[in-house]
Scaffold this motif. Structure first.
Motif, short mmCIF file in Angstrom:
data_model
loop_
_atom_site.label_atom_id
_atom_site.label_comp_id
_atom_site.label_asym_id
_atom_site.label_seq_id
_atom_site.Cartn_x
_atom_site.Cartn_y
_atom_site.Cartn_z
N ILE A 102 -45.94 -12.64 2.90
CA ILE A 102 -45.32 -12.83 4.21
C ILE A 102 -44.02 -13.60 4.05
N GLY A 103 -44.07 -14.70 3.30
CA GLY A 103 -42.86 -15.47 3.07
C GLY A 103 -41.79 -14.68 2.34
N SER A 104 -42.21 -13.90 1.33
CA SER A 104 -41.26 -13.10 0.56
C SER A 104 -40.59 -12.05 1.44
N GLY A 105 -41.36 -11.41 2.33
CA GLY A 105 -40.78 -10.40 3.22
C GLY A 105 -39.68 -10.98 4.08
N PHE A 106 -39.91 -12.17 4.63
CA PHE A 106 -38.88 -12.82 5.45
C PHE A 106 -37.68 -13.24 4.59
N LEU A 107 -37.95 -13.73 3.39
CA LEU A 107 -36.85 -14.18 2.53
C LEU A 107 -35.99 -13.01 2.08
N TYR A 108 -36.60 -11.91 1.68
CA TYR A 108 -35.83 -10.76 1.20
C TYR A 108 -34.95 -10.18 2.30
#
Length: 534
Positions: free
Chosen positions: A422-428
């Motif tokens: 979830i965090g990676s999706g927002f960061l990318y």
């Protein structure tokens, strides 16, 4: 921007697909995204295939890891220059050039058993890392502005091929075929997509009428290369040895000279005032601190799940000891005479193969990233990129803490990895959106290239520190054979403490990125799709 650069710029929106059908827009976006996914696909597959490759290149020993290391080093050194070339000569042209060089590199790797030639092929393949950063500019210049944030979210997160299908395909190829099959697959993948890029993706009409600054290109690429060589090899060289520190010092000196030179020439590789502006400078600093967790999670989980369980590894050590005694003495001893104790021990390990890891762990986080990227991009049109970054780093910090504190089971770590997804999706999604909103169109390629350099350096620092922590926490096998004792350090098996310390390190770096995002003034307004006036 300097007056010279502004006067030399052509910003032409006539190539934008404002009046195109949604089918054409999303066809163009899909082709661009699939072409950029060669970079993460090759990393996933080649990292998984190192063990098989080591049998072909048996003479290189631990240097087999250079099949992967060279990607980050050559890629990061080349990305800024390729990004600048895309600003000058056209993003589609350089985008295709990177793909063609990747194709050539894959054919070289698949066709040779010579280690030097293989590394040449890997170096050519590393240039594909620039495709994602050049794609940011293609999306910015081609898509209708209201769809640019969504498109950037899709570019950042991918369409799931690298995150979902690549681990499965890589697992099948690694587990059931020779390692060369991976490179033939990647070559065919690129060969199929290249004509689609040629005929269906239009060229952007945004240009900057400048020449490449050769001195700046050498200084920046050389500085990044030397610094990354130190970060990738510091553990084996010795972090504090003068001969190793010379690489770091040389890299930092070149980067410092690069800044001084670029401030003084009329047409710099990148406008230094823009680079050190609160907008772009803070985004790059934030990414450098925050990206490490996204590199550590798949690396650590891959090692932990694919390591045999302690009981199974103990039986293997006993079998190896019995075989060693027979080889040296000619005598066979009963297994019951061999006693093995791991001290310190470890609690993780499932003995997964690559395919099992993909099915149990890898693809699920990839699915979450794939879904959340476009959603986060659309959300940025309401809340801006800064909120996405804050949410990303807050979630990633919680996930990192959870990895450090939770007793291992693959099911528990899967749940934490999903949170990290979830965090990676927002960061990318946040990274390219914040870059696009910070720079004018004519500086897009080189600015995105600097994002690539900072991402590589941030990941390199975290992986380097984690590697050192793991090597300082090895698992030792205490072997007793009929009263004769010996101690053996188990290769590539580390204590729980080593992994926990690594996750505590990235918790700290992620929290630094979170603080930067909270206080950053850039990205507070809704994303415009790159409607930046400087």
């Amino acid at each position: 921007m300097s007056e010279n650069s502004s006067a030399a710029t052509v910003v032409d929106d006539s190539g934008r697909l404002d009046n195109a059908s949604r089918l054409r827009i999303f066809t163009v976006l899909t082709i661009i995204v699939l072409y950029t996914e060669v970079a993460p696909i090759q990393y996933t597959m080649v990292a998984a295939g190192l063990q098989k490759m080591s049998k072909t290149f048996s003479g290189v020993g631990g240097n087999i890891n250079w099949a992967v290391i060279i990607l980050g080093i050559v890629g990061a050194a080349a990305i800024p220059l390729l990004g600048k070339c895309s600003d000058i000569w056209g993003k589609k042209k350089i985008f295709l050039l990177c793909g063609v060089l990747f194709l050539v590199g894959c054919v070289v790797c698949a066709s040779t058993s010579n280690w030097t030639l293989f590394l040449v092929g890997r170096g050519l393949s590393a240039l594909s890392l620039a495709t994602q950063f050049i794609a940011y500019g293609l999306v910015r210049d081609l898509l209708p502005r209201k769809l640019v944030p969504v498109g950037l979210g899709v570019i950042g997160a991918g369409l799931g091929f690298s995150g979902v299908l690549a681990p499965v395909i890589g697992g099948v190829l690694v587990d059931h075929f020779a390692w060369q099959a991976m490179f033939w697959f990647l070559a065919i993948y690129t060969l199929v997509l290249t004509p689609l890029v040629v005929f269906l993706v239009p060229e952007t009409k945004v240009r900057v009428r400048e020449r490449i600054d050769p001195l700046g290109a050498v200084l920046l690429s050389g500085g990044a290369l030397l610094t990354l060589l130190y970060l990738d090899n510091g553990q084996s060289w010795g972090w504090t040895r003068p001969s190793a520190l010379a690489w770091l010092l040389g890299g930092l000196v070149l980067l410092g000279v690069f800044v001084l030179v670029e401030f003084r020439i009329p047409q710099p590789l990148i406008d230094m005032r823009l680079l050190f502006s609160p907008k772009l400078g803070m985004v790059l600093l934030m990414v450098m601190f925050g990206v490490g967790i996204t590199a550590l999670m798949p690396l650590a989980l891959g090692y932990m799940t694919q390591t045999p369980a302690a009981a199974g590894l103990r039986e293997s050590v006993i079998d190896g000891t019995v075989a060693s005694v027979r080889q040296h003495t000619g005598q066979s001893i009963p297994r019951e005479l061999v006693h093995v104790v791991f001290d310190p021990g470890y609690s993780y390990g499932d003995g997964f193969g690559m395919l099992s890891y993909a099915v149990h762990i890898g693809i699920w986080a990839g699915l979450i990233v794939m879904v959340l990227g476009p959603i986060a991009g659309a959300l940025s049109r309401r809340v801006g990129g800064r909120v996405l970054a804050i949410a990303a780093f807050a979630v990633l910090a919680v996930a990192s803490c959870a990895f450090a504190l939770t007793h291992y089971s693959w099911q528990a770590y899967l749940l934490i990895y999903l949170l990290g997804g979830i965090g990676s999706g927002f960061l990318y999604a946040a990274q390219p959106i914040l870059i696009v909103e910070a720079v004018p169109a004519e500086q897009q390629g080189i600015s995105a290239g600097m994002l690539g350099v900072m991402s590589s350096m941030g990941s390199g620092v975290v992986i380097g520190i984690t590697t050192a922590l793991l090597n300082n926490n090895p698992v030792e096998a205490h072997i007793d054979v009929a009263g004769h004792s010996s101690v053996t350090v188990l290769s590539q098996v580390f204590t729980d403490r080593g992994y926990a310390e690594g996750f505590w390190v990235v918790t700290g770096t992620t929290l630094v990125a979170l603080v930067i995002a909270i206080f950053m003034r850039h990205g507070r307004k809704p994303a415009t799709g790159g409607d930046v006036r400087v």
